[in-house]
Design a protein around this motif. Structure first.
Motif, PDB file in Angstrom:
ATOM      1  N   LYS A 138       0.829  -1.197   0.000  1.00 58.40           N
ATOM      2  CA  LYS A 138       0.000   0.000   0.000  1.00 58.40           C
ATOM      3  C   LYS A 138       0.866   1.249   0.000  1.00 58.40           C
ATOM      4  CE  LYS A 138      -3.782   2.357   2.403  1.00 58.40           C
ATOM      5  NZ  LYS A 138      -4.748   2.315   3.545  1.00 58.40           N
ATOM      6  N   VAL A 139       0.541   2.169  -0.908  1.00 59.78           N
ATOM      7  CA  VAL A 139       1.258   3.432  -1.037  1.00 59.78           C
ATOM      8  C   VAL A 139       0.311   4.558  -0.647  1.00 59.78           C
ATOM      9  CG1 VAL A 139       2.513   4.964  -2.603  1.00 59.78           C
ATOM     10  CG2 VAL A 139       2.668   2.473  -2.891  1.00 59.78           C
ATOM     11  N   GLY A 140       0.806   5.528   0.129  1.00 61.36           N
ATOM     12  CA  GLY A 140      -0.055   6.639   0.518  1.00 61.36           C
ATOM     13  C   GLY A 140       0.619   7.569   1.504  1.00 61.36           C
ATOM     14  N   ASP A 141      -0.190   8.280   2.263  1.00 57.43           N
ATOM     15  CA  ASP A 141       0.302   9.206   3.283  1.00 57.43           C
ATOM     16  C   ASP A 141       0.976   8.402   4.388  1.00 57.43           C
ATOM     17  OD1 ASP A 141       0.728  11.084   5.258  1.00 57.43           O
ATOM     18  OD2 ASP A 141      -1.309  11.881   5.227  1.00 57.43           O
ATOM     19  N   GLY A 142       2.205   8.756   4.718  1.00 54.48           N
ATOM     20  CA  GLY A 142       2.960   8.017   5.701  1.00 54.48           C
ATOM     21  C   GLY A 142       2.338   8.002   7.087  1.00 54.48           C
ATOM     22  N   VAL A 199       0.056   2.131   5.600  1.00 54.68           N
ATOM     23  CA  VAL A 199       0.861   2.453   4.416  1.00 54.68           C
ATOM     24  C   VAL A 199       2.276   1.910   4.576  1.00 54.68           C
ATOM     25  CG1 VAL A 199       2.050   4.395   3.289  1.00 54.68           C
ATOM     26  CG2 VAL A 199      -0.435   4.431   3.577  1.00 54.68           C
ATOM     27  N   ALA A 200       2.777   1.284   3.492  1.00 46.80           N
ATOM     28  CA  ALA A 200       4.138   0.745   3.494  1.00 46.80           C
ATOM     29  C   ALA A 200       5.132   1.669   2.804  1.00 46.80           C
ATOM     30  CB  ALA A 200       4.169  -0.629   2.822  1.00 46.80           C
ATOM     31  N   MET A 201       4.657   2.516   1.889  1.00 49.64           N
ATOM     32  CA  MET A 201       5.545   3.432   1.169  1.00 49.64           C
ATOM     33  C   MET A 201       4.856   4.768   0.977  1.00 49.64           C
ATOM     34  SD  MET A 201       7.438   3.005  -2.553  1.00 49.64           S
ATOM     35  CE  MET A 201       6.437   4.069  -3.582  1.00 49.64           C
ATOM     36  N   GLY A 202       5.558   5.840   1.311  1.00 49.75           N
ATOM     37  CA  GLY A 202       5.033   7.178   1.146  1.00 49.75           C
ATOM     38  C   GLY A 202       5.540   7.837  -0.123  1.00 49.75           C
ATOM     39  N   SER A 235      -1.301   7.708  -8.739  1.00 46.44           N
ATOM     40  CA  SER A 235      -2.113   8.597  -7.914  1.00 46.44           C
ATOM     41  C   SER A 235      -2.580   7.870  -6.667  1.00 46.44           C
ATOM     42  CB  SER A 235      -3.328   9.112  -8.700  1.00 46.44           C
ATOM     43  OG  SER A 235      -4.168   8.038  -9.090  1.00 46.44           O
ATOM     44  N   VAL A 236      -2.779   8.647  -5.618  1.00 44.79           N
ATOM     45  CA  VAL A 236      -3.304   8.136  -4.353  1.00 44.79           C
ATOM     46  C   VAL A 236      -4.609   8.874  -4.076  1.00 44.79           C
ATOM     47  CG1 VAL A 236      -2.906   7.944  -1.864  1.00 44.79           C
ATOM     48  CG2 VAL A 236      -1.012   7.591  -3.471  1.00 44.79           C
ATOM     49  N   ALA A 237      -5.669   8.154  -3.871  1.00 45.83           N
ATOM     50  CA  ALA A 237      -6.974   8.757  -3.636  1.00 45.83           C
ATOM     51  C   ALA A 237      -6.929   9.703  -2.437  1.00 45.83           C
ATOM     52  CB  ALA A 237      -8.017   7.663  -3.404  1.00 45.83           C
ATOM     53  N   GLY A 286       0.124  15.183  -4.075  1.00 46.56           N
ATOM     54  CA  GLY A 286       1.275  14.582  -3.416  1.00 46.56           C
ATOM     55  C   GLY A 286       2.376  14.209  -4.395  1.00 46.56           C
ATOM     56  N   PHE A 287       3.599  14.103  -3.866  1.00 47.90           N
ATOM     57  CA  PHE A 287       4.773  13.821  -4.706  1.00 47.90           C
ATOM     58  C   PHE A 287       5.008  12.306  -4.795  1.00 47.90           C
ATOM     59  CE2 PHE A 287       6.138  17.902  -2.414  1.00 47.90           C
ATOM     60  CZ  PHE A 287       5.440  18.710  -3.306  1.00 47.90           C
ATOM     61  N   PHE A 288       4.029  11.615  -5.325  1.00 45.33           N
ATOM     62  CA  PHE A 288       4.092  10.162  -5.359  1.00 45.33           C
ATOM     63  C   PHE A 288       4.713   9.648  -6.655  1.00 45.33           C
ATOM     64  CE2 PHE A 288       0.666  11.016  -2.346  1.00 45.33           C
ATOM     65  CZ  PHE A 288       1.031  10.181  -1.298  1.00 45.33           C
ATOM     66  N   VAL A 289       5.539   8.617  -6.510  1.00 45.12           N
ATOM     67  CA  VAL A 289       6.011   7.793  -7.635  1.00 45.12           C
ATOM     68  C   VAL A 289       5.675   6.365  -7.258  1.00 45.12           C
ATOM     69  CG1 VAL A 289       7.973   7.016  -9.005  1.00 45.12           C
ATOM     70  CG2 VAL A 289       7.903   9.379  -8.165  1.00 45.12           C
ATOM     71  N   GLY A 290       4.960   5.673  -8.113  1.00 46.58           N
ATOM     72  CA  GLY A 290       4.592   4.308  -7.797  1.00 46.58           C
ATOM     73  C   GLY A 290       5.774   3.366  -7.865  1.00 46.58           C
ATOM     74  N   PRO A 291       5.707   2.239  -7.171  1.00 46.82           N
ATOM     75  CA  PRO A 291       6.758   1.224  -7.296  1.00 46.82           C
ATOM     76  C   PRO A 291       6.964   0.858  -8.760  1.00 46.82           C
ATOM     77  CG  PRO A 291       5.217   0.652  -5.550  1.00 46.82           C
ATOM     78  CD  PRO A 291       4.618   1.806  -6.272  1.00 46.82           C
ATOM     79  N   THR A 292       8.214   0.849  -9.172  1.00 40.11           N
ATOM     80  CA  THR A 292       8.554   0.664 -10.582  1.00 40.11           C
ATOM     81  C   THR A 292       9.590  -0.447 -10.714  1.00 40.11           C
ATOM     82  OG1 THR A 292       8.121   2.995 -11.062  1.00 40.11           O
ATOM     83  CG2 THR A 292       9.519   1.800 -12.619  1.00 40.11           C
ATOM     84  N   ILE A 293       9.349  -1.357 -11.666  1.00 45.37           N
ATOM     85  CA  ILE A 293      10.274  -2.473 -11.873  1.00 45.37           C
ATOM     86  C   ILE A 293      10.606  -2.600 -13.354  1.00 45.37           C
ATOM     87  CG2 ILE A 293      10.676  -4.938 -11.586  1.00 45.37           C
ATOM     88  CD1 ILE A 293       8.608  -4.918  -9.330  1.00 45.37           C
ATOM     89  N   PHE A 294      11.890  -2.600 -13.655  1.00 43.19           N
ATOM     90  CA  PHE A 294      12.401  -2.892 -14.997  1.00 43.19           C
ATOM     91  C   PHE A 294      12.997  -4.298 -15.007  1.00 43.19           C
ATOM     92  CE2 PHE A 294      12.637   1.780 -15.284  1.00 43.19           C
ATOM     93  CZ  PHE A 294      12.153   2.003 -16.569  1.00 43.19           C
TER      94      PHE A 294
END
Length: 484
Positions: free
Chosen positions: A311-315, A320-323, A356-358, A363-371
């Motif tokens: 879960k990503v969101g407000d710390g 939430v695990a990642m802000g 985006s986070v509802a 907010g300055f969010f970047v989603g988890p990204t994997i290459f």
């Protein structure tokens, strides 16, 4: 929170900066300004250093155990304000609240370690080095030291240095990161309540001008820094030119190897935390994930699935695990690296762009990204991104991984997941980084072991905390005695 204007703490008083230039402090989850910070100048630094110079003689003459008692009281005061400091940290930096609590705990552990000064600062002696001649070595404080702190761990990192400088008898000037000054502001409110002697510990807010004033000031004996490699190298060079002691910790490109025999189920939580904890904004974050040998496809599928479940969101949200990342500028920087990875031909298997986070549209969010299928020559495999971006480079053997580690132009940390002791020894013996994790994704030493890498991740010879830190903040004096 209302907009606050940060002040400096000099000679035991809260004082306004002499500058008329100010920067913005934002809540990165909301994208809103919460404070204003002065971009101080040399005059501010001069005031703080003069206070520290004036305080040094009496503080030096204070017995080490008496100096330690101030830290005992400070430790108790921090325990009382523990949750408040952690919340301020999350509000201005963005990391999950449990990560902030862990950071504050590590900060306090450094205070506890520093109170061992009566053992750690002792010298040694030998009778009869020649007939009737004895020799002794004393460790003595040197004067004023300074710290230039980073934004990613605003509570903890300054305390890799500050308590050790104070307890050994030196005085101190701290420059917190201008991006996250509120955490140390709250910490210094506690310091003020504890009541250190005036001038012993000081804080100056600012940016580049304050950094350069610290580096050039003739009354500062040494500087501690943590940040990017280009800045670490610059600080190391300037301290060399001005004759200062320096410990300058730089950036990283940490590689995490997963061997075929790894217990993936047991290791997955720490793997996820390694790459995405603190939104990837730590010098011990995993950057390159290297599954070794057969089974890589199945492992990658499990890793992606575990990442998507995070879960990503407000710390401040306990679930939430990642802000967010720390600022709009840093968000744009990380997104630019993702675009670079796409342009260079890596397979983007989890896209954190347009994330985006509802309820948090700004907010300055970047989603988890994997290459996946990244090659060692790609930009995302060579440069420090400092965000929640994983580059997967598959390796045939452990030797391939070690070769990869030793060609990244960084040497901060490396980790290996395996049950094979021989593989662990190979990694420990051959890999260049100064910190190695075994079935641990974040090779973070406790306060009583040294923190720091090597190569372009570390400039200087004495690392953060550990036993050796007492050497950095003291000079040795050898006395050879003969009496008639």
């Amino acid at each position: 929170m209302s907009i606050r204007v940060m002040q400096n703490y000099i000679n035991g008083d809260w004082v306004d900066s002499t500058t008329d230039v100010f920067g913005t402090v934002s809540n990165p989850a909301l994208g809103e300004q919460i404070a204003s910070v002065p971009y101080g100048n040399a005059q501010d630094v001069n005031m703080a250093v003069q206070a520290a110079v004036d305080a040094f003689p009496e503080w030096r003459e204070t017995p080490p155990l008496a100096r330690a008692r101030y830290l005992f009281r400070l430790k108790d005061a921090f325990e009382e304000e523990f949750e408040e400091i952690a919340r301020v940290l999350t509000i201005e930096q963005g990391k999950a609240i449990d990560e902030s609590r862990g950071e504050v705990r590590r900060m306090i552990e450094n205070i506890e370690h520093a109170t061992g000064v009566t053992t750690m600062m002792t010298g040694y002696c030998l009778e009869d080095i020649a007939q009737g001649v004895d020799s002794s070595l004393y460790r003595q404080p040197m004067g004023v030291f300074a710290c230039i702190a980073p934004y990613n761990f605003p509570a903890m990192v300054p305390w890799w240095f500050l308590p050790y400088a104070l307890v050994t008898g030196n005085t101190f000037v701290l420059k917190p990161s201008e991006q996250v000054p509120m955490t140390q502001n709250r910490i210094f409110e506690v310091i003020d309540d504890v009541g250190f002697p005036e001038g012993v510990v000081n804080m100056v807010n600012g940016s580049r001008d304050v950094v350069n004033a610290i580096l050039e000031h003739e009354d500062i004996e040494g500087v501690s820094f943590v940040g990017s490699t280009p800045t670490a190298k610059y600080i190391y060079e300037r301290c060399g030119a001005t004759g200062k002691r320096v410990q300058s910790l730089g950036g990283a490109k940490n590689i995490v190897a997963v061997m075929p025999d790894a217990d993936v189920q047991a290791g997955m939580p720490s793997l996820i935390t390694s790459f995405f904890g603190c939104a990837g904004q730590r010098c011990l974050s995993g950057s390159i994930l290297s599954p070794v040998g057969e089974g890589a496809d199945a492992f990658v599928d499990k890793f992606v699935a575990a990442t998507k479940a995070m879960k990503v969101g407000d710390g401040l949200d306990e679930s939430v695990a990642m802000g967010p990342v720390v600022s709009k500028a840093h968000q744009e920087r990380v997104l630019a690296y993702i675009e670079k990875g796409v342009a260079e031909g890596a397979d983007l298997i989890l896209d954190g762009r347009n994330f985006s986070v509802a309820g948090y549209p700004d907010g300055f969010f970047v989603g988890p990204t994997i290459f996946d299928n990244v090659t060692p020559d790609m930009t995302i495999a060579r440069e420090e991104i400092f965000g929640p971006v994983v580059s997967i480079i598959r390796s045939e053997t452990l030797d391939d991984v070690i070769q990869l580690v030793n060609t990244r132009n960084f040497a901060n940390a490396a980790c290996i997941y395996t049950q094979n002791a021989k593989a662990v020894r190979e990694m420990r013996y051959k890999a260049a980084p100064g910190m190695i994790g075994v079935n641990i994704g974040i090779a973070a030493p406790m306060s009583f072991f040294p923190f720091g890498g090597s190569g372009n991740s570390m400039f200087g010879d004495i690392k953060g905390h550990g036993r050796e830190i007492f050497q950095f903040f003291t000079d040795t004096k050898v006395v050879i005695e003969r009496y008639f």
